[in-house]
Design a protein around this motif. Sequence first.
Motif, PDB file in Angstrom:
ATOM      1  N   ILE A 416       0.942  -1.162   0.165  1.00 34.78           N
ATOM      2  CA  ILE A 416      -0.224   0.091   0.083  1.00 34.78           C
ATOM      3  C   ILE A 416       0.892   1.164   0.117  1.00 34.78           C
ATOM      4  O   ILE A 416       0.627   2.239  -0.468  1.00 34.78           O
ATOM      5  N   THR A 417       1.985   1.082   0.654  1.00 38.64           N
ATOM      6  CA  THR A 417       2.751   2.328   0.735  1.00 38.64           C
ATOM      7  C   THR A 417       3.776   2.399  -0.607  1.00 38.64           C
ATOM      8  O   THR A 417       4.511   3.245  -0.917  1.00 38.64           O
ATOM      9  N   ARG A 418       3.646   1.534  -1.523  1.00 39.36           N
ATOM     10  CA  ARG A 418       4.524   1.296  -2.677  1.00 39.36           C
ATOM     11  C   ARG A 418       6.085   1.155  -2.490  1.00 39.36           C
ATOM     12  O   ARG A 418       6.917   1.652  -3.410  1.00 39.36           O
ATOM     13  N   PHE A 419       6.414   0.272  -1.559  1.00 42.12           N
ATOM     14  CA  PHE A 419       7.764   0.003  -1.369  1.00 42.12           C
ATOM     15  C   PHE A 419       8.059  -1.096  -2.386  1.00 42.12           C
ATOM     16  O   PHE A 419       9.316  -1.232  -2.799  1.00 42.12           O
ATOM     17  N   TYR A 420       6.843  -1.779  -2.817  1.00 41.90           N
ATOM     18  CA  TYR A 420       6.932  -2.731  -3.568  1.00 41.90           C
ATOM     19  C   TYR A 420       5.843  -2.616  -4.722  1.00 41.90           C
ATOM     20  O   TYR A 420       4.858  -2.006  -4.161  1.00 41.90           O
ATOM     21  N   ASP A 421       5.753  -3.230  -5.852  1.00 41.74           N
ATOM     22  CA  ASP A 421       4.519  -3.365  -6.745  1.00 41.74           C
ATOM     23  C   ASP A 421       3.926  -4.625  -6.743  1.00 41.74           C
ATOM     24  O   ASP A 421       4.704  -5.612  -6.801  1.00 41.74           O
ATOM     25  N   VAL A 422       2.593  -4.718  -6.801  1.00 43.37           N
ATOM     26  CA  VAL A 422       2.040  -5.943  -6.905  1.00 43.37           C
ATOM     27  C   VAL A 422       2.255  -6.744  -8.549  1.00 43.37           C
ATOM     28  O   VAL A 422       2.730  -6.004  -9.171  1.00 43.37           O
ATOM     29  N   ASN A 423       2.430  -8.001  -8.275  1.00 40.34           N
ATOM     30  CA  ASN A 423       2.402  -8.733  -9.416  1.00 40.34           C
ATOM     31  C   ASN A 423       1.338  -8.881 -10.330  1.00 40.34           C
ATOM     32  O   ASN A 423       1.433  -8.672 -11.575  1.00 40.34           O
ATOM     33  N   SER A 424       0.068  -8.940  -9.704  1.00 41.25           N
ATOM     34  CA  SER A 424      -0.846  -8.885 -10.413  1.00 41.25           C
ATOM     35  C   SER A 424      -2.244  -8.268  -9.606  1.00 41.25           C
ATOM     36  O   SER A 424      -1.717  -8.037  -8.368  1.00 41.25           O
ATOM     37  N   GLY A 425      -3.271  -7.883 -10.170  1.00 38.05           N
ATOM     38  CA  GLY A 425      -4.310  -7.299  -9.407  1.00 38.05           C
ATOM     39  C   GLY A 425      -3.925  -5.714  -9.413  1.00 38.05           C
ATOM     40  O   GLY A 425      -3.234  -5.159  -9.881  1.00 38.05           O
ATOM     41  N   SER A 426      -4.927  -4.813  -8.517  1.00 36.57           N
ATOM     42  CA  SER A 426      -4.533  -3.516  -8.070  1.00 36.57           C
ATOM     43  C   SER A 426      -4.784  -3.110  -6.885  1.00 36.57           C
ATOM     44  O   SER A 426      -5.607  -3.756  -6.133  1.00 36.57           O
ATOM     45  N   ILE A 427      -4.212  -1.982  -6.330  1.00 34.65           N
ATOM     46  CA  ILE A 427      -4.532  -1.363  -5.138  1.00 34.65           C
ATOM     47  C   ILE A 427      -4.927  -0.157  -5.386  1.00 34.65           C
ATOM     48  O   ILE A 427      -4.337   0.568  -6.190  1.00 34.65           O
TER      49      ILE A 427
END
Length: 608
Positions: A416-427
């Motif tokens: 949620i803090t975008r220290f990492y990005d999701v591989n799939s889906g969305s926040i």
Amino acid sequence: MEYFKKILRFAYPYKIYGILNIIFNVLYALFSGLSFMVLMPLLKVIFNPELNQVTEKPMYEGINSLSDFFNNYVSYQITSIAGDDKSKALLVVIVLIMIVFFLKNIFNYLAMYYITFLRNGVLKDLRNQLYKKTVELPLSYFSEKRKGDIMARIGTDVLEIQHSFLSILELLFREPLTIIFTIIFMLTLSPQLTLFVFIFIPISGFLISLVGKNLKRKSDRVQKEQGYFLSLIEETLSGLRIIKGFNAEGIFNKKFNESTSRFNKFSNSLLNRTNLASPTSEFLGIGVIAVLLWYGGTLVLVDKSLSSEAFLAFMGLAYNILTPAKAISKASYSVKKGNAAAERVLEIIETENPLKDKENAIVIDGFYDEVKFDHISFKYDEEFVLKDFSLTIPKGKTVALVGQSGSGKSTLANLITRFYDVNSGSITIDGLDIKELTIKSLRAQLGIVTQDAILFNDSIKNNLLLGDENATDEQIIEALKIANAWEFVSELPKGIDTNIGDSGGKLSGGQKQRLSIARAVLKNPPIMVLDEATSALDTESERLVQVALENMMKNRTSLVIAHRLSTIQKADTIVVLQKGVIMEQGKHSELMANNGIYRKLVEMQSLG
């Protein structure tokens, strides 16, 4: 030269200093050659005073007679001033020589003066760029790097670039121009002798280049080993309590001694190879001088085709070539050493940041509706930590995440803090995918309190000002009161201006945690992310911190990651995770009534 060109672009803002350096280097090179040419009239005055008098102004008859023209013109000027007085003629020549050498050294100083601004400016910009990129790169980049290695690149590698690549800027024009002007003057004195120089200098250059082989590889090993032992120092200072507690001083001493022994071995190999450059180039240079002495002596004593003063001036000029030639050979070694340092520095600067803002990214100025995790999946390495995870957090609600270690709780805080990005889906926040938002405006909506209260070696005030750099002392004190921290801060010798030591080492765990809560309160964000904020505390500290957290979470949207379940019983929704999948969710009373995983977790902690 690939890395040299890339480093050279940092010199562009300082081009005016580079231009002035070139101008004064040209003048230095010219007067460096002239300083030997003006020795001829002096030698004439001393050895052949009767030949020194020239009463008619000489005429320039072309490049072939340039030496004679220069000699006769100086002699004509001396005769005009001194007449028949030999002592006065000698004094005039000496003053002339002093003037030429004075100008030569003044131009040399001015060239060095201006290049200093360029060198140090590039050094500053390189360090700033490297630090900026280090701060910008995602956490995932540093999970595979040693901190000490990063420190070595910002410190010693950048310094190596200054000593190697940027020192070439001093030599780029001065030394080649000195050689060119010197050879021009030598040609005017004796084309035959100068031909000998052209034959032997390339041979010397080839032999010198053989000495410089493998310098880049040797230098790279030295710099990598330096990065390793700097990492050991950093880890030792961070973990000193554990090292002492486990009597592990011997283990770490052994590691450090092994590293410094390797560094010593690599450094010896590198320096011995580098040190071979100077004596090799000097010996080969003297070899060239010896050949010139033999051949030139023949022209003076046997053929009588060269005057003694011209021969001595020529030998001075020949020796004048040795110094810049030696400097150029040393510079070539520096380039090879600098290549390894530049490669390590540019590796960070040129690393693509996968989390940078998209073009035309949206700036949000608040939070109005909901945070939504929409069918997200994420993995750090091979195995997924979260699988097809979905969760909605309405504005003003508190959602708690519970589960065993490795269930993916902290990963959600990182996503949620975008220290990492999701591989799939969305926040999404208010229906906007966080990948479409500017990272700065996204994180402005979030306040973070982690399990480890990360504080800096500064005053309490400056640590809290990270939340809001424009906050007044009254606002800081109010935040401390909300965080249950003003009670102990007010008793400190300097209050909010008290320095808390490295990582807040002068404070207890509970005090540090309350300061980190106060920092989040001062930021006053609409969304709070609490990542096991009380798990490392004793019961008394936990109670104080829990009250502080409850004060902070009033009227805020909160995502609470909890290890101690007693701290989240008042949450609007409790989500039970297991291996990245939601197993249960609901209020505390509902989950206890379900008699499922959550109830077992609560009973296990209660039993404990």
